[in-house]
Design a protein around this motif. Structure first.
Motif, short mmCIF file in Angstrom:
data_model
loop_
_atom_site.label_atom_id
_atom_site.label_comp_id
_atom_site.label_asym_id
_atom_site.label_seq_id
_atom_site.Cartn_x
_atom_site.Cartn_y
_atom_site.Cartn_z
N LYS A 205 0.84 -1.19 0.00
CA LYS A 205 0.00 0.00 0.00
C LYS A 205 0.88 1.25 0.00
O LYS A 205 2.08 1.18 0.34
CB LYS A 205 -0.90 0.00 1.23
CG LYS A 205 -1.96 -1.09 1.23
CD LYS A 205 -2.77 -1.05 2.52
CE LYS A 205 -3.83 -2.15 2.53
NZ LYS A 205 -4.60 -2.17 3.81
N SER A 206 0.29 2.36 -0.36
CA SER A 206 1.02 3.63 -0.37
C SER A 206 1.54 3.95 1.04
O SER A 206 0.86 3.73 2.04
CB SER A 206 0.09 4.75 -0.83
OG SER A 206 0.73 6.00 -0.77
N GLY A 207 2.78 4.41 1.10
CA GLY A 207 3.38 4.76 2.39
C GLY A 207 4.24 3.66 2.97
O GLY A 207 4.81 3.82 4.06
N TRP A 208 4.37 2.54 2.23
CA TRP A 208 5.19 1.42 2.69
C TRP A 208 6.28 1.11 1.68
O TRP A 208 6.09 1.25 0.48
CB TRP A 208 4.34 0.17 2.93
CG TRP A 208 3.44 0.29 4.12
CD1 TRP A 208 2.15 0.73 4.13
CD2 TRP A 208 3.77 -0.01 5.48
NE1 TRP A 208 1.64 0.72 5.40
CE2 TRP A 208 2.62 0.27 6.26
CE3 TRP A 208 4.91 -0.47 6.12
CZ2 TRP A 208 2.58 0.09 7.63
CZ3 TRP A 208 4.89 -0.66 7.49
CH2 TRP A 208 3.74 -0.38 8.24
N LYS A 209 7.42 0.64 2.22
CA LYS A 209 8.58 0.30 1.38
C LYS A 209 9.12 -1.06 1.78
O LYS A 209 9.23 -1.37 2.97
CB LYS A 209 9.66 1.37 1.56
CG LYS A 209 10.94 1.11 0.77
CD LYS A 209 11.98 2.18 1.08
CE LYS A 209 13.29 1.89 0.37
NZ LYS A 209 14.32 2.92 0.70
N LEU A 210 9.46 -1.89 0.78
CA LEU A 210 10.06 -3.20 1.04
C LEU A 210 11.54 -3.02 1.37
O LEU A 210 12.30 -2.46 0.57
CB LEU A 210 9.90 -4.11 -0.19
CG LEU A 210 10.49 -5.52 -0.08
CD1 LEU A 210 9.86 -6.29 1.06
CD2 LEU A 210 10.30 -6.27 -1.39
N VAL A 211 11.95 -3.49 2.55
CA VAL A 211 13.34 -3.33 3.00
C VAL A 211 14.15 -4.59 2.71
O VAL A 211 15.20 -4.54 2.08
CB VAL A 211 13.39 -3.02 4.51
CG1 VAL A 211 14.85 -2.89 4.98
CG2 VAL A 211 12.63 -1.74 4.81
#
Length: 418
Positions: free
Chosen positions: A363-369
């Motif tokens: 979803k918007s506002g999340w990043k895969l680390v």
């Protein structure tokens, strides 16, 4: 007939009678073998091949009707006096019913046996297994569970064991060394207080008459390395985000340095309506954990003291509590979609093996680390859209680290098969 011949005839006849009587007196009877046998999946059992006179017989021509249910082989054992005897060793593999057939040679004749073997679903033999207030029965609740459970800290308390119907407590011993090769220090009684220190273990042997099933369980404390004279000051962050509104979202600190447990005290939380704090004592860790659970959105300060190299040091952590949200717009392994599994939990436990391409959309506002697969002591780094396999038997775990870019915190979401 001369007196000499009469005497010889009498002696020969007497000797013949002795031989005949001796043969009759010592003729072996066939062992009595049950016609029905009940076993438990994942456990071994056996049939002792000894007759009423104590003679033993080796089984031949052993045949199993359904080899997926049980396996069987000729084996040996020893009685309390050290005398060897033959047995048939049986391993119960899965629930079901089958037939075990075998032959014994008795007085030169072949005697055939047939036993109906029923394997019941595994049930934990312990209904209660406690040392003090700590429960260990659940550690042996699986048919694949290791029969030795190792803890990282000394154990002390009242021993409380209760067994499922059909099981008998055969022996309890406090031992030293490694389980399986150690030596007994003393016998103990159920209900007694036990103290289990480094390089010691409690040995619990239980027995089930039907199937002659004998199992030995151990709870052990290994030898620990000596603590160093000095340790580094532990890293404690000054700010932390805790998530509430989902399962398995606790956060906390390990109260240790380089694996050495540290003494602590004066733990306080400034706003108990927002955050709760408790000390967790895990047997798998030699140190305690300061665990924090969010209650509602807001902020709180957690303060405490830790003794480092003889000196007490004060720590203060500002905690921001935020509500959980499912970060995935879609997560798939193969063709199956597991997005909904993370609506109220950061952990998904599958009852089946998982295999296929891992596909993650956020979803918007999340990043895969990062994405890691852990299997035993090994760790493999993966990428999105890469094939992954999670098997129940090897305990493989998939950990997906995500970052909330708006509030700048990271969370691990986990999938494993069990």
């Amino acid at each position: 007939m001369s007196k000499k011949r009469a005497l010889i005839t009498k002696i020969v006849f007497t000797l013949l009678m002795v031989v005949m009587l001796g043969t009759t007196a010592f003729a072996a009877s066939a062992p009595k073998v049950v016609k029905k046998l009940s076993l438990i999946e994942g456990m071994g059992g056996g049939i002792i091949l000894v007759n009423d006179q104590g003679a033993t017989f080796k089984a031949t021509n052993i045949k199993v009707g359904n080899k997926s249910i049980i396996s069987a082989r000729s084996d040996t054992g020893r009685d309390g006096n050290g005398k060897a005897f033959y047995t048939i060793s049986i391993q119960a593999k899965k629930k079901g019913t089958t037939t075990l057939k075998f032959d014994l040679k008795v007085n030169g004749k072949t005697v055939k046996y047939s036993v109906k073997v029923t394997v019941a679903k595994f049930q934990n033999p312990f209904t209660t297994l406690k040392i003090g207030s700590r429960s260990y029965a659940e550690r042996f609740a699986s048919k694949t569970a290791d029969l030795n459970y190792t803890v990282a800290r000394d154990l002390s308390g009242k021993l409380n064991i209760k067994l499922r119907s059909g099981w008998k407590l055969e022996s309890l011993k406090l031992c030293k060394g490694a389980p399986g090769s150690g030596s007994a220090l003393k016998s103990v009684k159920n209900g007694a207080t036990v103290n289990i220190g480094q390089n010691q273990y409690i040995e619990i042997t239980i027995w089930r008459k039907e199937g002659d099933i004998r199992k030995t369980y151990t709870i052990s404390v290994p030898q620990r390395e000596a603590a160093p004279d000095k340790v580094e000051e532990p890293y404690i962050p000054t700010e932390l985000t805790v998530i509430y509104g989902a399962k398995y979202m606790n956060a906390g600190f390990s109260l240790e340095s380089e694996g050495v447990p540290l003494q602590y005290g004066q733990v306080k939380v400034s706003n108990s309506k927002v955050l709760s704090v408790k000390m967790v004592k895990d047997d798998q860790l030699s140190y305690d954990i300061l665990s924090m659970t969010g209650k509602k959105a807001g902020t709180a300060t957690v303060s405490f003291k830790i003794k480092v190299n003889g000196t007490w040091k004060s720590y203060s952590v500002k905690v921001t509590v935020r509500k959980y949200e499912n970060p995935f717009s879609s997560i798939k392994i193969g063709s199956k979609n597991y997005t909904g599994k993370f609506n109220k939990s950061r952990l998904f436990i599958s009852k089946n093996n998982l295999k296929g391409k891992l596909s993650i959309k956020l979803k918007s506002g999340w990043k895969l680390v990062d994405i890691y697969k852990h299997t035993g002591n090994s760790e493999t780094r993966l990428k999105n859209n890469q094939s992954v396999t999670l098997k129940k038997k090897d305990g493989s775990i998939l950990v997906i680290w995500l970052k909330n870019t708006k509030y700048n915190y990271e969370v691990p979401l986990t999938i494993y098969a069990d």
